[in-house]
Write a protein that holds these residues in place. Structure first.
Motif, PDB file in Angstrom:
ATOM      1  N   TYR A 179      35.566   0.454  -3.409  1.00 57.89           N
ATOM      2  CA  TYR A 179      36.380  -1.257  -4.168  1.00 57.89           C
ATOM      3  C   TYR A 179      35.360  -1.724  -4.179  1.00 57.89           C
ATOM      4  CZ  TYR A 179      40.866   0.562  -6.303  1.00 57.89           C
ATOM      5  OH  TYR A 179      40.639   1.887  -6.829  1.00 57.89           O
ATOM      6  N   MET A 180      34.499  -2.995  -5.053  1.00 58.76           N
ATOM      7  CA  MET A 180      33.891  -3.753  -4.540  1.00 58.76           C
ATOM      8  C   MET A 180      34.774  -5.339  -4.917  1.00 58.76           C
ATOM      9  SD  MET A 180      30.007  -2.554  -6.155  1.00 58.76           S
ATOM     10  CE  MET A 180      28.953  -4.546  -5.150  1.00 58.76           C
ATOM     11  N   TYR A 181      34.697  -6.060  -4.162  1.00 55.40           N
ATOM     12  CA  TYR A 181      35.477  -7.617  -4.609  1.00 55.40           C
ATOM     13  C   TYR A 181      34.802  -8.349  -4.924  1.00 55.40           C
ATOM     14  CZ  TYR A 181      39.627  -4.118  -2.397  1.00 55.40           C
ATOM     15  OH  TYR A 181      40.390  -4.047  -1.926  1.00 55.40           O
ATOM     16  N   VAL A 182      35.103  -9.136  -5.724  1.00 53.98           N
ATOM     17  CA  VAL A 182      34.420 -11.256  -5.659  1.00 53.98           C
ATOM     18  C   VAL A 182      35.028 -12.392  -5.135  1.00 53.98           C
ATOM     19  CG1 VAL A 182      34.780 -12.860  -8.112  1.00 53.98           C
ATOM     20  CG2 VAL A 182      34.228 -10.400  -8.403  1.00 53.98           C
ATOM     21  N   ASN A 183      34.041 -12.237  -3.878  1.00 57.00           N
ATOM     22  CA  ASN A 183      34.241 -13.194  -3.651  1.00 57.00           C
ATOM     23  C   ASN A 183      33.724 -14.571  -3.703  1.00 57.00           C
ATOM     24  OD1 ASN A 183      31.546 -13.956  -1.841  1.00 57.00           O
ATOM     25  ND2 ASN A 183      31.803 -11.911  -1.720  1.00 57.00           N
ATOM     26  N   ASP A 184      34.328 -15.601  -2.801  1.00 58.06           N
ATOM     27  CA  ASP A 184      33.059 -17.129  -3.842  1.00 58.06           C
ATOM     28  C   ASP A 184      32.487 -18.119  -3.030  1.00 58.06           C
ATOM     29  OD1 ASP A 184      35.120 -17.851  -1.798  1.00 58.06           O
ATOM     30  OD2 ASP A 184      36.087 -19.532  -2.438  1.00 58.06           O
ATOM     31  N   GLY A 185      31.868 -17.040  -2.344  1.00 54.73           N
ATOM     32  CA  GLY A 185      30.689 -17.507  -1.502  1.00 54.73           C
ATOM     33  C   GLY A 185      30.907 -16.341  -0.238  1.00 54.73           C
ATOM     34  N   VAL A 186      30.905 -15.753   0.889  1.00 54.29           N
ATOM     35  CA  VAL A 186      30.860 -16.147   1.544  1.00 54.29           C
ATOM     36  C   VAL A 186      29.519 -14.983   2.435  1.00 54.29           C
ATOM     37  CG1 VAL A 186      33.251 -15.404   2.106  1.00 54.29           C
ATOM     38  CG2 VAL A 186      32.161 -13.602   1.834  1.00 54.29           C
ATOM     39  N   SER A 187      29.326 -15.615   3.444  1.00 54.88           N
ATOM     40  CA  SER A 187      28.320 -15.091   4.751  1.00 54.88           C
ATOM     41  C   SER A 187      28.355 -13.456   4.929  1.00 54.88           C
ATOM     42  CB  SER A 187      28.096 -15.240   5.820  1.00 54.88           C
ATOM     43  OG  SER A 187      29.041 -15.088   6.828  1.00 54.88           O
ATOM     44  N   LYS A 247      39.067  -3.787 -12.900  1.00 54.23           N
ATOM     45  CA  LYS A 247      40.125  -2.850 -11.508  1.00 54.23           C
ATOM     46  C   LYS A 247      39.360  -1.416 -11.948  1.00 54.23           C
ATOM     47  CE  LYS A 247      43.867  -2.592  -9.373  1.00 54.23           C
ATOM     48  NZ  LYS A 247      45.114  -3.048  -8.657  1.00 54.23           N
ATOM     49  N   GLN A 248      39.724  -0.548 -13.491  1.00 55.52           N
ATOM     50  CA  GLN A 248      39.487   0.368 -13.873  1.00 55.52           C
ATOM     51  C   GLN A 248      37.865   0.987 -13.215  1.00 55.52           C
ATOM     52  OE1 GLN A 248      40.658   0.853 -17.566  1.00 55.52           O
ATOM     53  NE2 GLN A 248      42.700  -0.488 -17.481  1.00 55.52           N
ATOM     54  N   HIS A 249      37.210  -0.344 -13.382  1.00 53.96           N
ATOM     55  CA  HIS A 249      35.873   0.576 -12.411  1.00 53.96           C
ATOM     56  C   HIS A 249      35.438  -0.327 -11.050  1.00 53.96           C
ATOM     57  CE1 HIS A 249      33.799   0.947 -16.766  1.00 53.96           C
ATOM     58  NE2 HIS A 249      35.799  -0.224 -16.706  1.00 53.96           N
ATOM     59  N   LYS A 250      36.952  -0.001 -10.677  1.00 52.96           N
ATOM     60  CA  LYS A 250      36.653  -0.326  -8.794  1.00 52.96           C
ATOM     61  C   LYS A 250      35.935  -1.377  -8.677  1.00 52.96           C
ATOM     62  CE  LYS A 250      37.440   4.809  -7.287  1.00 52.96           C
ATOM     63  NZ  LYS A 250      36.704   5.452  -6.113  1.00 52.96           N
ATOM     64  N   LEU A 251      36.421  -2.336  -9.608  1.00 53.20           N
ATOM     65  CA  LEU A 251      36.298  -4.111  -9.060  1.00 53.20           C
ATOM     66  C   LEU A 251      36.903  -4.899  -8.983  1.00 53.20           C
ATOM     67  CD1 LEU A 251      33.569  -5.672  -8.933  1.00 53.20           C
ATOM     68  CD2 LEU A 251      32.889  -6.329 -11.681  1.00 53.20           C
ATOM     69  N   ILE A 252      37.494  -5.924  -8.182  1.00 56.20           N
ATOM     70  CA  ILE A 252      38.495  -6.504  -7.753  1.00 56.20           C
ATOM     71  C   ILE A 252      38.558  -8.189  -7.918  1.00 56.20           C
ATOM     72  CG2 ILE A 252      40.733  -7.073  -6.205  1.00 56.20           C
ATOM     73  CD1 ILE A 252      40.567  -4.399  -7.608  1.00 56.20           C
ATOM     74  N   ILE A 253      38.927  -8.797  -8.807  1.00 56.27           N
ATOM     75  CA  ILE A 253      38.431  -9.641  -9.181  1.00 56.27           C
ATOM     76  C   ILE A 253      40.077 -10.312  -8.402  1.00 56.27           C
ATOM     77  CG2 ILE A 253      37.687 -11.817 -10.828  1.00 56.27           C
ATOM     78  CD1 ILE A 253      36.705  -9.901 -12.821  1.00 56.27           C
TER      79      ILE A 253
END
Length: 493
Positions: A127-135, A443-449
């Motif tokens: 999965y890929m996860y949306v983050n709010d801005g991390v290093s 989420k069906q495309h393995k993208l988590i928001i």
């Protein structure tokens, strides 16, 4: 004419670029009213001859002052101090049944719904996860830090740090940070004004616990860093929200609230507002400082990503302009190096720092003295500066690529402004779509928001969320955009 030749001093022995030295001195002249609003500045050639620097240095200085909002250029007339800079008031610095699995307790305890945020606790590889801005932790200078840590640990004099120590933090790191922050952020602090924390969040927690009595008022942005909101609500504060526009927090709205309520504090992320990434203008910075002086409230300044700027030099924090002890300045090294290294700082007047140190004893007792000593050496030998230069170059390239891909592939679905710094974008979804629907299909495309609702707690219906770009390399950025596009195409079907 102002005697620029005698009042402008350039020190070529320090690391700070000459144009930044010149910029900061002009800001001081404007703040002191030596250069009043609408005062005309000398031409770049004239000034370069007067103070003995290259004309390009003066041009760079004027460009920086213009970007920060201190001066304005009027065609065919010249360059002038901005007419709307407020006067800065000056004063000296003073900061049921138990289940078989033991899932349910046999006693009562407080459960606070304020703390209910569904942050991901486990991450799946696919999965890929949306983050709010991390290093990007893969850029961490692990080798350099390991060498320093090992060398320190093997020295006999380090044994004294193995026992209980001061709640203020490692003395050497405090000394090092005082010098470093005074030089890089224009502060005017001593060791008495700094407390080492385990990241900026700990600084905010300590400050809010000391500032807020039950149901006292604190002003935040209409959009705001959700963890800060939670921290203040946990301290039983009442939040008053003001709008955020392209110039940052609306300080006129803050003034109106001050006339109506007894305001205890204003929370701000002025360098790159969280979450929208906008910068608080010079006029509003001065206005906010004046309001704090007049109405005797604290400014809690969270400078969470000072080091990440791409279009111009970092804007000096409010704390560098504070002359009457109203600013509590929190920051960290975690964001710059890696989140796992919980090293941050709180800067304020001595009396406030002393009280924070007392409270810290019953929260965390003390930090990791050896890690703090490691970072002291890491800063002093120039390793931190070298790391910052390296990652800023990388993150700028990642920003540019991510923005390019979003515009190429997703411009029919969303819009955004390219941020001048930081590690995230403020992305506005087309009004025909909702983040609720996008989240479910993604989420069906393995993208988590996750937790997209936290960006609109006031139901302003701006339809925007914050999406980080710094942690994704080129391959990951392309994969992210591909999954996002497939999500939107599925919604359109």
């Amino acid at each position: 004419m102002i005697p620029y030749k005698t009042i402008i001093k350039i020190d070529r022995a320090i690391k700070q670029p000459v144009y930044i030295q010149l910029t900061n001195q002009f800001i001081d002249l404007i703040k002191e009213r030596t250069l009043p609003p609408q005062a005309k500045l000398p031409g770049s050639r004239t000034l370069s001859d007067l103070i003995g620097v290259h004309r390009k240095t003066v041009v760079a200085c004027y460009e920086e002052l213009t970007l920060q909002g201190w001066i304005e250029s009027i065609p065919k007339k010249g360059t002038f101090v901005h007419k709307d800079i407020p006067i800065l008031q000056q004063q000296k610095w003073i900061e049921k049944t138990v289940s078989k699995k033991n899932d349910i307790t046999g006693f009562s305890f407080k459960q606070n719904p304020i703390l209910d945020q569904n942050f991901p606790q486990d991450y799946l590889d696919d999965y890929m996860y949306v983050n709010d801005g991390v290093s990007d932790e893969r850029l961490t200078p692990v080798k350099e830090l390991s060498i320093i840590y090992r060398k320190i640990s093997n020295k006999k004099h380090t044994l004294k740090y193995m026992n209980y120590g001061t709640t203020y933090g490692n003395p050497e790191l405090r000394d090092t940070l005082v010098s470093y922050l005074n030089e890089t952020r224009g502060l005017n602090i001593t060791k008495d004004n700094i407390l080492i924390t385990r990241g900026s969040q700990m600084g905010m927690f300590l400050a809010s616990q000391l500032l807020i009595e039950n149901q006292e008022y604190i002003i935040v942005g209409e959009t705001n860093y959700s963890s800060a909101d939670t921290t203040f609500e946990f301290a039983k504060a009442k939040l008053l929200r003001v709008r955020v526009d392209k110039n940052g927090l609306d300080t006129n709205a803050i003034e109106r609230l001050c006339e109506k309520y007894a305001i205890k504090a204003v929370y701000t992320t002025p360098h790159h507002h969280h979450p929208t990434t906008v910068t608080l203008s010079a006029q509003r910075r001065m206005h906010l400082l004046n309001l704090a002086k007049t109405y005797r409230f604290a400014i809690l300044e969270d400078d969470y990503d000072y080091d990440f700027h791409y279009n111009h030099a970092p804007i000096l924090p409010l704390a560098s302009h504070d002359t009457h002890g109203n600013v509590i300045y929190v920051g960290s090294i975690c964001k710059t190096v890696a989140p796992v290294y919980r090293v941050g700082y709180l800067i304020a007047s001595k009396d406030f720092v002393d009280e924070c140190a007392k409270l810290r004893r019953f929260v965390d007792r003390q930090g990791d003295a050896i890690l703090e000593l490691t970072f002291s050496n890491f800063i002093k030998d120039g390793s931190l500066d070298r790391h910052i230069k390296k990652v800023v170059k990388i993150y700028k390239a990642r920003r540019d690529l991510f923005c390019k891909l979003l515009k190429q592939e997703l411009s029919d679905y969303l819009s955004f402004e390219i941020p001048k710094g930081g590690m995230a974008l403020w992305v506005v979804l087309n009004e025909n779509y909702s983040w609720d629907r996008v989240t479910k299909v993604a989420k069906q495309h393995k993208l988590i928001i996750s937790e997209w609702q936290c960006y609109d707690v006031e139901n302003a219906n701006h339809n925007a969320i914050r999406i980080g770009f710094a942690r994704n390399n080129e391959m990951e950025a392309r994969a992210f955009v591909k999954r996002f596009k497939e999500t939107m195409q599925d919604i359109d079907v």
